[in-house]
Write an enzyme that holds these catalytic residues in place. Structure first.
Site, PDB file in Angstrom:
ATOM      1  N   LYS A   1       0.804  -1.228   0.000  1.00  0.00           N
ATOM      2  CA  LYS A   1       0.000   0.000   0.000  1.00  0.00           C
ATOM      3  C   LYS A   1       0.837   1.278   0.000  1.00  0.00           C
ATOM      4  CE  LYS A   1      -4.449  -1.380   0.397  1.00  0.00           C
ATOM      5  NZ  LYS A   1      -5.563  -0.883  -0.448  1.00  0.00           N
TER       6      LYS A   1
ATOM      7  N   SER B   1       1.477  -9.731  -0.638  1.00  0.00           N
ATOM      8  CA  SER B   1       1.133  -8.312  -0.575  1.00  0.00           C
ATOM      9  C   SER B   1       1.389  -7.641   0.766  1.00  0.00           C
ATOM     10  CB  SER B   1      -0.335  -8.118  -0.959  1.00  0.00           C
ATOM     11  OG  SER B   1      -1.177  -8.898  -0.130  1.00  0.00           O
TER      12      SER B   1
END
Length: 320
Positions: free
Chosen positions: A48, A299
């Site tokens: 992110k 991720s």
């Protein structure tokens, strides 16, 4: 979203991110070679940071003075808090009570003001703060700058492995999958980008099959252990997913736990449930995937220590 947008984002964020390597998995099926893209190595432990840095870099001076607001169950919150601190921008982050405490603590540690709210209220509370303070909303996925930032992962994969056949990427709000698919399909038209989501929050799969967004209740999506994959795509990200994903497969929570254990014990990587979802697809759903050289995006790695301990303990018990 164009390749030029993603390349411009890569230039903007280069000094603030780790250009994560592709890690060879010697323990994987030799008939289906696997590499891992460890976004766990980013400064906030998740991908992110890419979208947040790109979005904040695009703000003008007036917007910077007014500050930013974000809503998130964890990794986007940490990313915006980190990026805002690095840019000297005030940040207010709205997080639901179900967020793992480690993610709340990490967000506060970056200097942001955290506002904890009830389930299903985070967007409403965020917009209230925006109205009250005149601040700028930085959404978790529903914005071209966010998608372009996340797409830099796909750019790196294409540059580092131009002969990749399959890229496995987690799907929730769709910003990551949209960005990666945009970059990979533009540069490597023969590669297949496969989305992966938890079976207990598989609203995107149902929506793709229906051809339009199918709403799932928050309670239904919150059943999955993968707390970072409980959002739904927006009209913007859904359009990208429809046009650029080759397919989407789902994995069970038990398969996610299994993948977390494999990543920790064989890959030497700590992955949160959401980050282990693509590897779970590789390990347990090979028959549903195209053959060939495969990259699985890990991720994020911001996992609750108690959960990780439980996952590893259970995996040892199952071997005995």
């Amino acid at each position: 979203m164009t390749l030029d947008d993603i390349r411009a984002a890569a230039d903007r964020i280069a000094s603030g991110i780790v250009r994560t390597p592709l890690l060879t998995c010697t323990w994987a099926d030799p008939e289906r070679p696997l590499w891992l893209k460890p976004e766990t190595l980013q400064p906030i432990g998740a991908f992110k940071i890419r979208g947040a840095l790109n979005a904040l870099a695009r703000l003008d001076e007036d917007a910077r003075r007014r500050g930013v607001v974000a809503y998130s169950s964890g990794n986007h919150a940490q990313a915006v808090a980190y990026a805002a601190a690095s840019e000297g921008i005030t940040a207010h982050i709205v997080m639901p009570r179900s967020t793992p405490q480690i993610k709340i603590d990490n967000t506060r540690a970056h200097g942001a003001e955290v506002v904890v709210c009830g389930e299903g209220e985070r967007e409403k509370v965020a917009y209230e703060i925006v109205a009250e303070r005149g601040a700028v909303l930085v959404p978790p996925f529903d914005h071209p700058d966010i998608i372009a930032g996340q797409g830099t992962i796909g750019l790196e994969i294409a540059e580092d492995m131009p002969d990749v056949d399959v890229v496995l990427v987690p799907v929730s709000g769709g910003g990551l999958a949209s960005g990666i698919a945009s970059a990979v399909t533009a540069l490597l038209p023969n590669a297949k980008v496969i989305g992966v989501e938890p079976e207990l929050a598989s609203d995107t799969k149902e929506s793709l099959q229906a051809g339009s967004i199918i709403e799932w209740s928050i309670e239904k999506r919150n059943r999955t252990i993968a707390d970072g994959l409980r959002s739904q795509p927006s009209e913007l990200t859904f359009a990208h997913l429809r046009s650029r994903l080759h397919d989407l497969v789902t994995v069970t929570d038990d398969e996610i736990r299994s993948a977390m254990a494999v990543l920790a014990r064989k890959g030497r990587l700590v992955a949160e449930p959401s980050g282990a979802v693509p590897t779970a697809a590789y390990l347990h759903h090979a028959a549903e995937l195209p053959a060939g050289r495969t990259v699985a995006v890990v991720s994020g790695g911001n996992v609750d220590p108690a959960l990780l301990s439980d996952v590893l303990t259970r995996s040892l018990d199952e071997e005995d």
